[in-house]
Motif scaffolding. Structure first.
Motif, PDB file in Angstrom:
ATOM      1  N   UNK A  61       0.825  -1.088   0.074  1.00 29.56           N
ATOM      2  CA  UNK A  61      -0.015   0.000   0.028  1.00 29.56           C
ATOM      3  C   UNK A  61       0.927   1.363   0.132  1.00 29.56           C
ATOM      4  N   UNK A  62       1.791   1.148   1.054  1.00 26.70           N
ATOM      5  CA  UNK A  62       2.803   2.385   1.037  1.00 26.70           C
ATOM      6  C   UNK A  62       3.509   2.792  -0.467  1.00 26.70           C
ATOM      7  N   UNK A  63       4.051   1.286  -0.979  1.00 26.51           N
ATOM      8  CA  UNK A  63       4.748   1.510  -2.117  1.00 26.51           C
ATOM      9  C   UNK A  63       4.013   2.177  -3.332  1.00 26.51           C
ATOM     10  N   UNK A  64       2.639   1.672  -3.437  1.00 30.00           N
ATOM     11  CA  UNK A  64       1.765   2.418  -4.292  1.00 30.00           C
ATOM     12  C   UNK A  64       1.524   3.968  -4.032  1.00 30.00           C
ATOM     13  N   UNK A  65       1.361   4.094  -2.713  1.00 27.00           N
ATOM     14  CA  UNK A  65       1.078   5.463  -2.419  1.00 27.00           C
ATOM     15  C   UNK A  65       1.966   6.496  -2.562  1.00 27.00           C
ATOM     16  N   UNK A  66       3.565   6.001  -2.278  1.00 29.04           N
ATOM     17  CA  UNK A  66       4.568   7.028  -2.787  1.00 29.04           C
ATOM     18  C   UNK A  66       4.984   7.032  -3.968  1.00 29.04           C
ATOM     19  N   UNK A  67       4.513   5.808  -4.960  1.00 33.85           N
ATOM     20  CA  UNK A  67       4.911   5.838  -6.305  1.00 33.85           C
ATOM     21  C   UNK A  67       6.183   5.102  -6.489  1.00 33.85           C
ATOM     22  N   UNK A  68       6.725   4.391  -5.566  1.00 36.47           N
ATOM     23  CA  UNK A  68       8.178   3.664  -5.825  1.00 36.47           C
ATOM     24  C   UNK A  68       7.810   2.408  -6.681  1.00 36.47           C
ATOM     25  N   UNK A  69       6.703   2.177  -6.858  1.00 36.73           N
ATOM     26  CA  UNK A  69       6.532   0.785  -7.994  1.00 36.73           C
ATOM     27  C   UNK A  69       6.560   1.117  -9.487  1.00 36.73           C
ATOM     28  N   UNK A  70       6.567   2.333  -9.641  1.00 34.89           N
ATOM     29  CA  UNK A  70       6.903   2.820 -11.029  1.00 34.89           C
ATOM     30  C   UNK A  70       8.230   3.233 -11.620  1.00 34.89           C
ATOM     31  N   UNK A  71       8.483   2.953 -12.770  1.00 33.96           N
ATOM     32  CA  UNK A  71       9.824   3.277 -13.480  1.00 33.96           C
ATOM     33  C   UNK A  71      10.191   4.679 -13.170  1.00 33.96           C
ATOM     34  N   UNK A  72      11.520   4.988 -13.092  1.00 34.73           N
ATOM     35  CA  UNK A  72      12.123   6.144 -12.503  1.00 34.73           C
ATOM     36  C   UNK A  72      11.363   7.210 -13.575  1.00 34.73           C
ATOM     37  N   UNK A  73      11.436   7.191 -14.882  1.00 31.88           N
ATOM     38  CA  UNK A  73      11.005   7.978 -15.746  1.00 31.88           C
ATOM     39  C   UNK A  73       9.483   8.516 -15.680  1.00 31.88           C
ATOM     40  N   UNK A  74       8.701   7.633 -15.098  1.00 35.36           N
ATOM     41  CA  UNK A  74       7.264   7.863 -14.801  1.00 35.36           C
ATOM     42  C   UNK A  74       7.260   8.609 -13.593  1.00 35.36           C
ATOM     43  N   UNK A  75       8.140   8.248 -12.469  1.00 32.65           N
ATOM     44  CA  UNK A  75       8.275   8.950 -11.311  1.00 32.65           C
ATOM     45  C   UNK A  75       8.587  10.146 -11.368  1.00 32.65           C
ATOM     46  N   UNK A  76       9.556  10.879 -12.220  1.00 36.69           N
ATOM     47  CA  UNK A  76       9.845  11.992 -12.674  1.00 36.69           C
ATOM     48  C   UNK A  76       8.844  12.743 -13.188  1.00 36.69           C
ATOM     49  N   UNK A  77       8.009  12.081 -14.217  1.00 38.20           N
ATOM     50  CA  UNK A  77       6.854  12.825 -14.625  1.00 38.20           C
ATOM     51  C   UNK A  77       5.737  13.224 -13.745  1.00 38.20           C
ATOM     52  N   UNK A  78       5.413  12.221 -12.701  1.00 40.98           N
ATOM     53  CA  UNK A  78       4.890  12.491 -11.665  1.00 40.98           C
ATOM     54  C   UNK A  78       4.956  13.574 -10.857  1.00 40.98           C
ATOM     55  N   UNK A  79       6.468  13.431 -10.653  1.00 39.25           N
ATOM     56  CA  UNK A  79       7.130  14.580  -9.806  1.00 39.25           C
ATOM     57  C   UNK A  79       6.803  16.031 -10.178  1.00 39.25           C
ATOM     58  N   UNK A  80       7.255  16.127 -11.727  1.00 42.25           N
ATOM     59  CA  UNK A  80       7.256  17.487 -12.221  1.00 42.25           C
ATOM     60  C   UNK A  80       5.550  17.880 -12.155  1.00 42.25           C
ATOM     61  N   UNK A  81       4.465  16.984 -12.631  1.00 41.60           N
ATOM     62  CA  UNK A  81       3.193  17.303 -12.558  1.00 41.60           C
ATOM     63  C   UNK A  81       2.878  17.874 -11.206  1.00 41.60           C
ATOM     64  N   UNK A  82       3.056  17.181 -10.087  1.00 42.22           N
ATOM     65  CA  UNK A  82       2.821  17.467  -8.781  1.00 42.22           C
ATOM     66  C   UNK A  82       3.507  18.712  -8.228  1.00 42.22           C
ATOM     67  N   UNK A  83       4.802  18.939  -8.524  1.00 45.66           N
ATOM     68  CA  UNK A  83       5.334  20.119  -8.195  1.00 45.66           C
ATOM     69  C   UNK A  83       4.732  21.368  -8.842  1.00 45.66           C
ATOM     70  N   UNK A  84       4.466  21.337 -10.078  1.00 46.14           N
ATOM     71  CA  UNK A  84       3.958  22.618 -10.757  1.00 46.14           C
ATOM     72  C   UNK A  84       2.468  22.762 -10.323  1.00 46.14           C
ATOM     73  N   UNK A  85       1.836  21.733  -9.965  1.00 46.20           N
ATOM     74  CA  UNK A  85       0.424  21.985  -9.232  1.00 46.20           C
ATOM     75  C   UNK A  85       0.456  22.250  -7.827  1.00 46.20           C
ATOM     76  N   UNK A  86       1.498  22.249  -7.163  1.00 45.99           N
ATOM     77  CA  UNK A  86       1.354  22.419  -5.692  1.00 45.99           C
ATOM     78  C   UNK A  86       1.139  21.292  -4.946  1.00 45.99           C
TER      79      UNK A  86
END
Length: 139
Positions: A61-86
């Motif tokens: 559950x925590x792995x999915x919540x924090x997105x650790x189960x995703x590939x690194x490029x997908x994590x980076x895309x999610x990170x950028x989207x979340x960063x610029x949306x606050x």
């Protein structure tokens, strides 16, 4: 292109490059640190549990919540989207507190410390300049 436009374009380029490097380092450096924050949070949450299936579900559950189960490029895309949306997510260190709440509680203290320091520095700098013998440039 006149000199002013060239100056502004150069500044915008360097500020943009600095932003890209800072965001990239902010994303990659925590991932280079040894250990897994999900393991730490899951171990705190499962302290005292004896059922291995329940412990495994908590970890997943925590792995999915924090997105650790995703590939690194997908994590980076999610990170950028979340960063610029606050949406800065949930804190690892102060789980389950949102990072935005932690930052919001720190802003008044930061402003309260920085504003007087900036004003005092400005005053001391101007007074020192005035005593150099250039009174027409004072304040």
């Amino acid at each position: 292109m006149n000199a002013y436009a060239r100056y502004v374009a150069k500044k915008v380029f360097w500020y943009g490059l600095t932003l890209i490097i800072a965001v990239g380092l902010n994303f990659i450096l925590p991932r280079l640190i040894e250990g897994n924050p999900v393991s730490m949070i899951a171990s705190k949450m499962t302290a005292g549990m004896t059922d291995s299936d329940s412990i495994k579900r908590v970890y997943e559950t925590f792995t999915v919540e924090f997105g650790i189960d995703q590939p690194l490029w997908t994590q980076f895309g999610i990170y950028l989207k979340n960063l610029f949306t606050g949406n800065l997510g949930t804190s690892f260190g102060l789980y389950p507190k949102p990072v935005t709440d932690i930052l919001a509680s720190a802003v008044p203290w930061t402003v309260g410390l920085q504003l007087p320091a900036i004003l005092v520095g400005w005053l001391i700098g101007n007074l020192a300049w005035c005593h150099r013998g250039v009174p027409e440039r004072c304040f």
